[in-house]
Write a protein that holds these residues in place. Structure first.
Motif, PDB file in Angstrom:
ATOM      1  N   CYS A 163       0.806  -1.238   0.000  1.00 46.39           N
ATOM      2  CA  CYS A 163       0.000   0.000   0.000  1.00 46.39           C
ATOM      3  C   CYS A 163       0.833   1.280   0.000  1.00 46.39           C
ATOM      4  CB  CYS A 163      -0.923   0.018   1.211  1.00 46.39           C
ATOM      5  SG  CYS A 163      -2.078  -1.354   1.285  1.00 46.39           S
ATOM      6  N   GLN A 164       2.071   1.204   0.449  1.00 42.86           N
ATOM      7  CA  GLN A 164       2.952   2.356   0.563  1.00 42.86           C
ATOM      8  C   GLN A 164       2.267   3.563   1.221  1.00 42.86           C
ATOM      9  OE1 GLN A 164       4.995   3.052  -3.145  1.00 42.86           O
ATOM     10  NE2 GLN A 164       5.981   1.072  -3.023  1.00 42.86           N
ATOM     11  N   PRO A 165       1.826   3.375   2.469  1.00 44.08           N
ATOM     12  CA  PRO A 165       1.139   4.464   3.164  1.00 44.08           C
ATOM     13  C   PRO A 165       2.092   5.576   3.596  1.00 44.08           C
ATOM     14  CG  PRO A 165       1.540   2.669   4.679  1.00 44.08           C
ATOM     15  CD  PRO A 165       1.988   2.195   3.313  1.00 44.08           C
ATOM     16  N   LYS A 212      10.032  -2.659  13.859  1.00 47.18           N
ATOM     17  CA  LYS A 212      11.456  -2.827  13.523  1.00 47.18           C
ATOM     18  C   LYS A 212      11.623  -3.231  12.061  1.00 47.18           C
ATOM     19  CE  LYS A 212      12.956  -4.418  18.093  1.00 47.18           C
ATOM     20  NZ  LYS A 212      13.490  -5.591  18.818  1.00 47.18           N
ATOM     21  N   LYS A 213      10.807  -4.161  11.591  1.00 45.32           N
ATOM     22  CA  LYS A 213      10.905  -4.644  10.215  1.00 45.32           C
ATOM     23  C   LYS A 213      10.567  -3.526   9.227  1.00 45.32           C
ATOM     24  CE  LYS A 213      11.319  -7.756   6.977  1.00 45.32           C
ATOM     25  NZ  LYS A 213      12.616  -8.152   6.508  1.00 45.32           N
ATOM     26  N   ILE A 214       9.486  -2.802   9.495  1.00 38.89           N
ATOM     27  CA  ILE A 214       9.100  -1.697   8.608  1.00 38.89           C
ATOM     28  C   ILE A 214      10.193  -0.634   8.568  1.00 38.89           C
ATOM     29  CG2 ILE A 214       7.498   0.263   8.369  1.00 38.89           C
ATOM     30  CD1 ILE A 214       5.247  -1.721   9.210  1.00 38.89           C
ATOM     31  N   MET A 215      10.765  -0.312   9.724  1.00 38.73           N
ATOM     32  CA  MET A 215      11.812   0.706   9.772  1.00 38.73           C
ATOM     33  C   MET A 215      13.073   0.239   9.046  1.00 38.73           C
ATOM     34  SD  MET A 215      10.284   3.225  11.114  1.00 38.73           S
ATOM     35  CE  MET A 215      11.644   4.374  11.185  1.00 38.73           C
ATOM     36  N   SER A 216      13.332  -1.077   9.051  1.00 38.75           N
ATOM     37  CA  SER A 216      14.503  -1.582   8.321  1.00 38.75           C
ATOM     38  C   SER A 216      14.273  -1.501   6.805  1.00 38.75           C
ATOM     39  CB  SER A 216      14.836  -3.019   8.738  1.00 38.75           C
ATOM     40  OG  SER A 216      13.903  -3.936   8.201  1.00 38.75           O
ATOM     41  N   ASP A 260      12.121   0.796   5.420  1.00 40.38           N
ATOM     42  CA  ASP A 260      11.928   2.207   5.093  1.00 40.38           C
ATOM     43  C   ASP A 260      12.242   3.059   6.323  1.00 40.38           C
ATOM     44  OD1 ASP A 260      11.147   4.743   4.332  1.00 40.38           O
ATOM     45  OD2 ASP A 260       9.042   4.224   4.000  1.00 40.38           O
ATOM     46  N   PRO A 261      13.485   3.528   6.445  1.00 40.39           N
ATOM     47  CA  PRO A 261      13.875   4.325   7.612  1.00 40.39           C
ATOM     48  C   PRO A 261      13.066   5.614   7.791  1.00 40.39           C
ATOM     49  CG  PRO A 261      15.797   3.669   6.324  1.00 40.39           C
ATOM     50  CD  PRO A 261      14.578   3.314   5.523  1.00 40.39           C
ATOM     51  N   ASN A 262      12.349   6.041   6.745  1.00 38.01           N
ATOM     52  CA  ASN A 262      11.540   7.257   6.826  1.00 38.01           C
ATOM     53  C   ASN A 262      10.080   6.974   7.160  1.00 38.01           C
ATOM     54  OD1 ASN A 262      13.684   9.039   6.078  1.00 38.01           O
ATOM     55  ND2 ASN A 262      13.490   8.251   4.001  1.00 38.01           N
ATOM     56  N   ALA A 263       9.754   5.720   7.455  1.00 33.88           N
ATOM     57  CA  ALA A 263       8.371   5.360   7.777  1.00 33.88           C
ATOM     58  C   ALA A 263       7.887   6.136   8.992  1.00 33.88           C
ATOM     59  CB  ALA A 263       8.272   3.859   8.032  1.00 33.88           C
ATOM     60  N   LYS A 264       6.602   6.489   8.951  1.00 32.70           N
ATOM     61  CA  LYS A 264       5.967   7.199  10.067  1.00 32.70           C
ATOM     62  C   LYS A 264       4.958   6.250  10.708  1.00 32.70           C
ATOM     63  CE  LYS A 264       6.542  11.711   7.936  1.00 32.70           C
ATOM     64  NZ  LYS A 264       5.870  12.890   7.385  1.00 32.70           N
ATOM     65  N   VAL A 265       5.346   5.699  11.856  1.00 33.97           N
ATOM     66  CA  VAL A 265       4.510   4.729  12.558  1.00 33.97           C
ATOM     67  C   VAL A 265       4.099   5.302  13.903  1.00 33.97           C
ATOM     68  CG1 VAL A 265       4.368   2.377  13.479  1.00 33.97           C
ATOM     69  CG2 VAL A 265       5.734   2.832  11.416  1.00 33.97           C
ATOM     70  N   ALA A 279       9.143   1.409  21.747  1.00 36.96           N
ATOM     71  CA  ALA A 279       8.580   1.805  20.451  1.00 36.96           C
ATOM     72  C   ALA A 279       9.294   3.032  19.895  1.00 36.96           C
ATOM     73  CB  ALA A 279       7.081   2.075  20.585  1.00 36.96           C
ATOM     74  N   ILE A 280       9.512   4.038  20.716  1.00 39.82           N
ATOM     75  CA  ILE A 280      10.175   5.265  20.275  1.00 39.82           C
ATOM     76  C   ILE A 280      11.626   4.981  19.883  1.00 39.82           C
ATOM     77  CG2 ILE A 280      10.906   7.601  20.952  1.00 39.82           C
ATOM     78  CD1 ILE A 280       7.823   7.295  20.530  1.00 39.82           C
ATOM     79  N   LEU A 281      12.310   4.160  20.676  1.00 34.74           N
ATOM     80  CA  LEU A 281      13.703   3.818  20.362  1.00 34.74           C
ATOM     81  C   LEU A 281      13.821   3.047  19.059  1.00 34.74           C
ATOM     82  CD1 LEU A 281      15.104   2.845  23.890  1.00 34.74           C
ATOM     83  CD2 LEU A 281      15.685   4.862  22.518  1.00 34.74           C
ATOM     84  N   ASN A 282      12.759   2.354  18.680  1.00 35.73           N
ATOM     85  CA  ASN A 282      12.778   1.572  17.445  1.00 35.73           C
ATOM     86  C   ASN A 282      12.158   2.309  16.258  1.00 35.73           C
ATOM     87  OD1 ASN A 282      13.984  -1.218  17.819  1.00 35.73           O
ATOM     88  ND2 ASN A 282      12.762  -0.968  19.674  1.00 35.73           N
ATOM     89  N   GLY A 283      11.880   3.600  16.421  1.00 40.46           N
ATOM     90  CA  GLY A 283      11.469   4.412  15.288  1.00 40.46           C
ATOM     91  C   GLY A 283      10.051   4.929  15.280  1.00 40.46           C
TER      92      GLY A 283
END
Length: 120
Positions: free
Chosen positions: A45-47, A66-70, A72-77, A92-96
Motif C-alpha cells: 500500500c505504501q502508506p 522494527k521490520k518496517i523501519m529496516s 523504510d527508515p523514513n516510515a511514520k509509525v 517503540a520510540i527507540l525503534n522508530g
C-alpha cells in the motif's frame, strides 16, 4: 490526502480508527490484523502513515515496527495500544515510532496525533 495503514488485531478498533480519520481528511489505504500482515501491507500500500497495535498474534507491533523501519527508515509509525506502560512506549520510540496513543482514545487525540506526525 494522507494515506494510512491501520494495524490492529481487533476489527472494532480498526473500524473505529478508520471512521475517525476518514471523516477528518485521511485516506485509509489498507488494514492488517497482525504484525506479519502489516509488513506485507506496508510494502503493497505504501502508506504515508501507519497506526500499529503492540499486542497482536503472530508478530507483535514492536517487531513489525522494527521490520518496517529496516525496509523504510523514513516510515511514520504511530503505536496505538492499551498497554500504557512506559517500557513499551520507550521501546517503540527507540525503534522508530513517531508517537504513541493509548487506548481508549478519542477522535480528537487520534486525529491530532496523526496530523502532527504526518507533518514531520
Amino acid at each position: 490526502m494522507v494515506k494510512v495503514l491501520i494495524v490492529d488485531d481487533a476489527l472494532f478498533i480498526r473500524k473505529t480508527i478508520k471512521m475517525h480519520i476518514e471523516k477528518n481528511g485521511f485516506q485509509v489505504v489498507g488494514e492488517a490484523e497482525n504484525g506479519f500482515e502489516a509488513v506485507s501491507k506496508y510494502l503493497e500500500c505504501q502508506p504515508d502513515l501507519v497506526t500499529m497495535d503492540i499486542t497482536m498474534p503472530n508478530t507483535n507491533g514492536i517487531e513489525s515496527l522494527k521490520k518496517i523501519m529496516s525496509l523504510d527508515p523514513n516510515a511514520k509509525v504511530v503505536m496505538v495500544s492499551a498497554i500504557g506502560q512506559e517500557t513499551y512506549i520507550r521501546k517503540a520510540i527507540l525503534n522508530g515510532a513517531k508517537s504513541f496513543i493509548v487506548k481508549p482514545f478519542t477522535e480528537e487525540v487520534i486525529v491530532r496525533t496523526l496530523s502532527r506526525v504526518s507533518d514531520l
